[in-house]
Design a protein around this motif. Structure first.
Motif, PDB file in Angstrom:
ATOM      1  N   TRP A   1       0.812  -1.216   0.000  1.00 23.94           N
ATOM      2  CA  TRP A   1       0.000   0.000   0.000  1.00 23.94           C
ATOM      3  C   TRP A   1       0.845   1.265   0.000  1.00 23.94           C
ATOM      4  CZ3 TRP A   1      -4.888  -0.265  -1.213  1.00 23.94           C
ATOM      5  CH2 TRP A   1      -5.558  -1.462  -1.014  1.00 23.94           C
ATOM      6  N   GLY A   2       2.149   1.155   0.223  1.00 23.61           N
ATOM      7  CA  GLY A   2       2.989   2.348   0.334  1.00 23.61           C
ATOM      8  C   GLY A   2       2.525   3.200   1.498  1.00 23.61           C
ATOM      9  N   THR A   3       2.191   2.539   2.603  1.00 25.43           N
ATOM     10  CA  THR A   3       1.548   3.188   3.745  1.00 25.43           C
ATOM     11  C   THR A   3       2.391   4.300   4.351  1.00 25.43           C
ATOM     12  OG1 THR A   3       0.492   1.091   4.238  1.00 25.43           O
ATOM     13  CG2 THR A   3       0.442   2.752   5.959  1.00 25.43           C
ATOM     14  N   GLY A   4       3.663   4.016   4.581  1.00 25.45           N
ATOM     15  CA  GLY A   4       4.536   5.026   5.172  1.00 25.45           C
ATOM     16  C   GLY A   4       5.020   5.976   4.102  1.00 25.45           C
ATOM     17  N   VAL A   5       4.763   7.243   4.292  1.00 26.77           N
ATOM     18  CA  VAL A   5       5.157   8.229   3.296  1.00 26.77           C
ATOM     19  C   VAL A   5       5.743   9.439   4.014  1.00 26.77           C
ATOM     20  CG1 VAL A   5       2.853   9.261   3.166  1.00 26.77           C
ATOM     21  CG2 VAL A   5       4.391   9.518   1.256  1.00 26.77           C
ATOM     22  N   LEU A   6       6.836   9.950   3.490  1.00 27.73           N
ATOM     23  CA  LEU A   6       7.441  11.171   4.017  1.00 27.73           C
ATOM     24  C   LEU A   6       7.553  12.149   2.863  1.00 27.73           C
ATOM     25  CD1 LEU A   6       8.850  12.770   6.289  1.00 27.73           C
ATOM     26  CD2 LEU A   6      10.996  11.772   5.492  1.00 27.73           C
ATOM     27  N   ILE A   7       6.948  13.321   3.051  1.00 27.57           N
ATOM     28  CA  ILE A   7       6.958  14.361   2.023  1.00 27.57           C
ATOM     29  C   ILE A   7       7.953  15.434   2.445  1.00 27.57           C
ATOM     30  CG2 ILE A   7       5.567  16.071   0.809  1.00 27.57           C
ATOM     31  CD1 ILE A   7       3.112  14.265   1.551  1.00 27.57           C
ATOM     32  N   LEU A   8       8.957  15.661   1.618  1.00 29.90           N
ATOM     33  CA  LEU A   8       9.980  16.673   1.885  1.00 29.90           C
ATOM     34  C   LEU A   8       9.857  17.780   0.842  1.00 29.90           C
ATOM     35  CD1 LEU A   8      12.957  14.237   2.542  1.00 29.90           C
ATOM     36  CD2 LEU A   8      11.633  15.500   4.253  1.00 29.90           C
ATOM     37  N   PRO A   9       9.228  18.896   1.184  1.00 31.79           N
ATOM     38  CA  PRO A   9       9.034  19.982   0.211  1.00 31.79           C
ATOM     39  C   PRO A   9      10.347  20.648  -0.180  1.00 31.79           C
ATOM     40  CG  PRO A   9       7.613  20.270   2.132  1.00 31.79           C
ATOM     41  CD  PRO A   9       8.592  19.186   2.459  1.00 31.79           C
ATOM     42  N   LYS A  10      10.514  20.887  -1.462  1.00 28.11           N
ATOM     43  CA  LYS A  10      11.712  21.572  -1.941  1.00 28.11           C
ATOM     44  C   LYS A  10      11.749  23.020  -1.461  1.00 28.11           C
ATOM     45  CE  LYS A  10      12.503  18.776  -6.024  1.00 28.11           C
ATOM     46  NZ  LYS A  10      12.617  18.753  -7.485  1.00 28.11           N
ATOM     47  N   SER A  11      10.587  23.567  -1.124  1.00 26.14           N
ATOM     48  CA  SER A  11      10.554  24.947  -0.624  1.00 26.14           C
ATOM     49  C   SER A  11      11.290  25.080   0.709  1.00 26.14           C
ATOM     50  CB  SER A  11       9.110  25.414  -0.456  1.00 26.14           C
ATOM     51  OG  SER A  11       8.435  24.621   0.517  1.00 26.14           O
ATOM     52  N   GLY A  12      11.512  23.967   1.411  1.00 23.86           N
ATOM     53  CA  GLY A  12      12.222  23.993   2.677  1.00 23.86           C
ATOM     54  C   GLY A  12      13.729  23.981   2.541  1.00 23.86           C
ATOM     55  N   LEU A  13      14.225  23.838   1.335  1.00 25.74           N
ATOM     56  CA  LEU A  13      15.668  23.819   1.092  1.00 25.74           C
ATOM     57  C   LEU A  13      16.172  25.237   0.844  1.00 25.74           C
ATOM     58  CD1 LEU A  13      15.650  20.727  -1.251  1.00 25.74           C
ATOM     59  CD2 LEU A  13      16.603  20.809   1.057  1.00 25.74           C
TER      60      LEU A  13
END
Length: 189
Positions: free
Chosen positions: A139-151
């Motif tokens: 299911w791809g249950t674990g997901v971490l979103i890292l926005p490029k705007s934070g770089l």
């Protein structure tokens, strides 16, 4: 002396970033791909029935268009509602300060601290706005979103891409081109 390859991200999550991350999660998990194929198959079948009905002079299949439209709207609405719910949770946590390094990912916010090793994630996908790390389960249950705007800089983007590619490569074979991090935009990141 070892070179510090860590990357710092500092951001407040937006709805668009979460929505992009959820879309990528669905496209790149086996169950999500199966759902997309089933939806396209249903649409093709409905289209075929409608065309056959029109060619024979009947109205067979025309009554199913409202049903298909409702299903499509619900699928889009579910992702939007999930993104809104996750946005409320992320905003509750406050500003995120994330450090990505050789050992894993550390996330610190005003109300939460988390440390995750690289072994938790199975694949990484990059889009125009975000990097998304997804667990290898069906299911791809674990997901971490890292926005490029934070770089802070373009060099940080390259270092983050390099860290993700290097550490997720240990868990699975590389593509024939030699890369592991895939772009979700259809263009080179």
């Amino acid at each position: 002396m070892a070179v510090d390859m860590s990357v710092q991200l500092r951001y407040v999550v937006t709805w668009r970033e979460i929505s992009d991350g959820l879309k990528i999660q669905m496209r790149h998990s086996p169950a999500g791909r199966w759902c997309y194929r089933a939806l396209w198959g249903l649409g093709a079948l409905l289209g075929l029935v409608t065309v056959a009905g029109l060619l024979t002079g009947g109205t067979a299949g025309l009554g199913m268009w409202p049903f298909l439209l409702i299903v499509c709207v619900l699928l889009v609405a579910v992702r939007w509602l999930m993104a809104l719910a996750l946005l409320a949770y992320a905003r509750h946590l406050g500003e995120h300060r994330v450090t990505v390094d050789e050992d894993g990912i550390s996330a610190v916010s005003e109300r939460h601290t988390n440390r995750t090793d690289w072994g938790f994630y199975g694949r990484g996908v990059e889009s125009r706005r975000v990097f998304v790390l997804i667990t290898p389960d069906v299911w791809g249950t674990g997901v971490l979103i890292l926005p490029k705007s934070g770089l802070a800089t373009a060099q940080d983007t390259e270092r983050l891409r390099s860290l993700i590619t290097e550490h997720l490569a240990a868990g699975r074979p590389r593509s024939p081109r030699g890369d592991l991090l895939r772009s979700d935009d259809g263009e080179k990141p």
